[in-house]
Write a protein that holds these residues in place. Structure first.
Motif, PDB file in Angstrom:
ATOM      1  N   ILE A  56      44.629  12.337  34.190  1.00  0.00           N
ATOM      2  CA  ILE A  56      44.429  10.887  33.877  1.00  0.00           C
ATOM      3  C   ILE A  56      43.089  11.014  32.838  1.00  0.00           C
ATOM      4  N   ASP A  57      43.372  10.183  31.704  1.00  0.00           N
ATOM      5  CA  ASP A  57      42.517  10.114  30.708  1.00  0.00           C
ATOM      6  C   ASP A  57      41.553   8.696  31.056  1.00  0.00           C
ATOM      7  N   TYR A  58      42.164   7.786  31.525  1.00  0.00           N
ATOM      8  CA  TYR A  58      41.426   6.412  31.589  1.00  0.00           C
ATOM      9  C   TYR A  58      41.904   5.813  32.836  1.00  0.00           C
ATOM     10  N   LEU A  59      40.829   5.125  33.444  1.00  0.00           N
ATOM     11  CA  LEU A  59      41.130   4.041  34.735  1.00  0.00           C
ATOM     12  C   LEU A  59      40.748   2.784  34.188  1.00  0.00           C
ATOM     13  N   LYS A  60      41.769   1.743  34.545  1.00  0.00           N
ATOM     14  CA  LYS A  60      41.370   0.496  34.108  1.00  0.00           C
ATOM     15  C   LYS A  60      41.093  -0.228  35.175  1.00  0.00           C
ATOM     16  N   ILE A  61      39.878  -0.477  35.811  1.00  0.00           N
ATOM     17  CA  ILE A  61      39.615  -1.318  36.892  1.00  0.00           C
ATOM     18  C   ILE A  61      40.031  -2.703  36.741  1.00  0.00           C
ATOM     19  N   ASP A  62      41.020  -3.039  37.995  1.00  0.00           N
ATOM     20  CA  ASP A  62      41.637  -4.165  37.905  1.00  0.00           C
ATOM     21  C   ASP A  62      40.568  -5.542  37.663  1.00  0.00           C
ATOM     22  N   ILE A  82      45.489   4.968  34.154  1.00  0.00           N
ATOM     23  CA  ILE A  82      46.174   3.966  35.143  1.00  0.00           C
ATOM     24  C   ILE A  82      45.635   2.449  35.241  1.00  0.00           C
ATOM     25  N   ASP A  83      46.529   1.535  34.986  1.00  0.00           N
ATOM     26  CA  ASP A  83      46.420   0.329  34.990  1.00  0.00           C
ATOM     27  C   ASP A  83      46.126  -0.452  36.262  1.00  0.00           C
ATOM     28  N   ASP A  84      45.407  -1.487  36.244  1.00  0.00           N
ATOM     29  CA  ASP A  84      45.189  -2.220  37.639  1.00  0.00           C
ATOM     30  C   ASP A  84      44.718  -1.470  38.739  1.00  0.00           C
ATOM     31  N   PHE A  85      43.725  -0.424  38.268  1.00  0.00           N
ATOM     32  CA  PHE A  85      43.295   0.510  39.301  1.00  0.00           C
ATOM     33  C   PHE A  85      42.510  -0.006  40.483  1.00  0.00           C
ATOM     34  N   GLY A  86      42.778   0.340  41.461  1.00  0.00           N
ATOM     35  CA  GLY A  86      42.280  -0.287  42.922  1.00  0.00           C
ATOM     36  C   GLY A  86      43.161  -1.216  43.518  1.00  0.00           C
ATOM     37  N   THR A  87      44.139  -1.792  43.018  1.00  0.00           N
ATOM     38  CA  THR A  87      45.093  -2.740  43.705  1.00  0.00           C
ATOM     39  C   THR A  87      46.210  -2.225  44.509  1.00  0.00           C
ATOM     40  N   GLY A  88      46.506  -0.835  43.832  1.00  0.00           N
ATOM     41  CA  GLY A  88      47.701  -0.267  44.546  1.00  0.00           C
ATOM     42  C   GLY A  88      47.151   0.583  45.507  1.00  0.00           C
ATOM     43  N   TYR A  89      48.183   1.590  46.057  1.00  0.00           N
ATOM     44  CA  TYR A  89      47.382   2.671  46.873  1.00  0.00           C
ATOM     45  C   TYR A  89      47.793   4.036  46.225  1.00  0.00           C
ATOM     46  N   SER A  90      46.791   4.579  45.723  1.00  0.00           N
ATOM     47  CA  SER A  90      47.113   5.823  45.202  1.00  0.00           C
ATOM     48  C   SER A  90      46.405   6.854  45.925  1.00  0.00           C
ATOM     49  N   THR A 108      51.086   2.214  36.207  1.00  0.00           N
ATOM     50  CA  THR A 108      50.300   1.721  37.445  1.00  0.00           C
ATOM     51  C   THR A 108      50.205   2.862  38.509  1.00  0.00           C
ATOM     52  N   GLU A 109      49.596   2.615  39.546  1.00  0.00           N
ATOM     53  CA  GLU A 109      49.273   3.618  40.531  1.00  0.00           C
ATOM     54  C   GLU A 109      50.758   3.786  41.115  1.00  0.00           C
ATOM     55  N   GLY A 110      51.371   2.759  41.419  1.00  0.00           N
ATOM     56  CA  GLY A 110      52.504   2.816  42.279  1.00  0.00           C
ATOM     57  C   GLY A 110      53.332   3.721  41.248  1.00  0.00           C
ATOM     58  N   MET A 111      53.344   3.794  40.219  1.00  0.00           N
ATOM     59  CA  MET A 111      54.264   4.737  39.307  1.00  0.00           C
ATOM     60  C   MET A 111      54.080   6.295  39.693  1.00  0.00           C
ATOM     61  N   LEU A 112      53.022   6.397  39.892  1.00  0.00           N
ATOM     62  CA  LEU A 112      52.369   7.806  40.225  1.00  0.00           C
ATOM     63  C   LEU A 112      52.921   8.539  41.779  1.00  0.00           C
ATOM     64  N   MET A 113      52.913   7.269  42.414  1.00  0.00           N
ATOM     65  CA  MET A 113      53.233   7.325  43.860  1.00  0.00           C
ATOM     66  C   MET A 113      54.527   7.399  44.313  1.00  0.00           C
ATOM     67  N   GLU A 114      55.156   6.606  43.732  1.00  0.00           N
ATOM     68  CA  GLU A 114      56.717   6.239  43.999  1.00  0.00           C
ATOM     69  C   GLU A 114      57.639   7.106  43.201  1.00  0.00           C
ATOM     70  N   SER A 115      57.320   7.360  41.962  1.00  0.00           N
ATOM     71  CA  SER A 115      58.139   8.165  41.125  1.00  0.00           C
ATOM     72  C   SER A 115      58.647   9.266  41.605  1.00  0.00           C
ATOM     73  N   THR A 116      60.066   9.595  41.406  1.00  0.00           N
ATOM     74  CA  THR A 116      60.717  10.850  41.412  1.00  0.00           C
ATOM     75  C   THR A 116      60.052  12.332  40.562  1.00  0.00           C
ATOM     76  N   HIS A 117      60.734  13.021  41.280  1.00  0.00           N
ATOM     77  CA  HIS A 117      60.209  14.463  40.735  1.00  0.00           C
ATOM     78  C   HIS A 117      60.029  14.330  39.299  1.00  0.00           C
ATOM     79  N   ASN A 118      61.524  13.959  38.759  1.00  0.00           N
ATOM     80  CA  ASN A 118      61.679  13.895  37.320  1.00  0.00           C
ATOM     81  C   ASN A 118      60.439  13.169  36.583  1.00  0.00           C
ATOM     82  N   ILE A 119      60.039  12.028  37.045  1.00  0.00           N
ATOM     83  CA  ILE A 119      59.185  11.058  36.125  1.00  0.00           C
ATOM     84  C   ILE A 119      57.745  11.932  36.291  1.00  0.00           C
TER      85      ILE A 119
END
Ligand code: C2E
Ligand code: MG
Ligand code: MG
Ligand code: MG
Length: 288
Positions: A204-210, A186-194, A159-170
């Motif tokens: 990223i290879d694919y965006l999945k529109i929520d 990216i799953d549920d694209f458009g619902t998080g804020y990225s 999810t978008e949140g994973m890209l935004m909130e994840s640590t340096h390591n992830i």
């Protein structure tokens, strides 16, 4: 009297908190047992290439049929599995199922067939070195499960949140996925804020529109305008776009006209068992 009533209300509150906590514990225990006894199932929902109508991919979706309660929604048990860390063993199992199924369908249907698998942040965390360790860039080949599957058979959905909130390591791990050829969606694209720059950074290879945008989409609607904009942006960045929750022919036609690459939803098919999927594909792999 008022004091007593307050105490009673507090008592009821405590009781219901306790009941909820007990129910969670029971569900979690039952889930552990279900994993051990091989009672979990993976269903596969077709992903259709809109221009041709061909089924090119599938999404792996976890199912749990509780012996007493009947089917339990992933929306209920995935968060429990995440909190407790059980998602790591469950996730490994889903990957194994999806990988073997993808190899089978590559042999029988389409050499480019892909299965996408939902991945929780906790599945990356176990691989992160603890605080104080020298920070080696973690590599996907060293990942206990993914390391064996470095190919294009599997697409990882995050999810978008994973890209935004994840640590340096992830983030380092996600980058190493890309290097080893594992594709990312990216799953549920458009619902998080990225930050859109992340789409470029992580290749990223694919965006999945929520599905919330797709379900209410009609000609002239803001939801359609958003879908069209996501398609244009995605394509300019070399990203393919998948619409989730396609339920009507009108939605399919609008998405096709907008140049959206793939669709997934009840219009094409509900999530299926592997044998049901085989049956659907027998003789043809088109969704009318
Ligand atoms: P998701 O990854 O966004 O999956 C799409 C959800 O939409 C699925 O719900 C699917 O059954 C449902 N769906 C598909 N087509 C339609 C449609 O046309 N209309 C409507 N209204 N819904 C449609 P499901 O299977 O209940 O899964 C819910 C969520 O649970 C998933 O959302 C995903 O975030 C999570 N999940 C499922 N399996 C796994 C897994 O193996 N691992 C992890 N970490 N999460 C999982
Ligand atoms: Mg998904
Ligand atoms: Mg989704
Ligand atoms: Mg979702």
């Amino acid at each position: 009297a008022a004091k007593n009533r307050g105490r009673n209300q507090f008592g009821y509150f405590m009781q219901s908190m306790q009941r909820a906590a007990q129910k969670k514990m029971r569900t979690l225990n039952d889930l552990r047992v279900a994993l051990a006894l091989d009672q979990l199932r993976v269903l596969y929902q077709p992903i259709v290439e809109l221009a041709s109508g061909r089924i090119r991919k599938a999404e792996a979706l976890l199912r749990w049929e509780h012996p007493q309660r009947g089917p339990v929604s992933p929306a209920e048990f995935i968060p429990l599995a995440e909190e407790s860390g059980l998602i790591i063993s469950i996730g490994d199992w889903v990957f194994q199922q999806a990988f073997h199924q993808a190899m089978r369908w590559r042999g029988s249907i389409d050499p480019d067939f892909q299965i996408s698998v939902n991945m929780s942040p906790a599945q990356f965390r176990r691989h992160s070195p603890g605080a104080g360790h020298a920070c080696h860039p973690p590599h996907v080949r060293a990942h206990p499960v993914l390391g064996r599957y470095v190919g294009t058979e599997i697409v990882v959905e995050i999810t978008e949140g994973m890209l935004m909130e994840s640590t340096h390591n992830i983030r380092e791990q996600l980058l190493s996925f890309r290097e080893s050829g594992i594709q990312m969606s990216i799953d549920d694209f458009g619902t998080g804020y990225s930050s859109l720059s992340y789409l470029k950074k992580f290749h990223i290879d694919y965006l999945k529109i929520d599905q919330s945008f797709v379900l209410k989409m009609v000609a002239g609607s803001d939801d359609l305008a958003l879908c069209e904009a996501i398609v244009v942006m995605g394509h300019k960045l070399g990203i393919k776009v998948i619409a989730e929750g396609v339920e009507t022919q009108e939605q399919r036609d609008l998405l096709t006209a907008a140049g959206c690459d793939f669709g997934q939803g009840y219009l094409f098919s509900r999530p299926l068992t592997a044998p049901q999927f085989d049956l659907l594909l027998r003789g043809h792999n088109y969704c009318a």
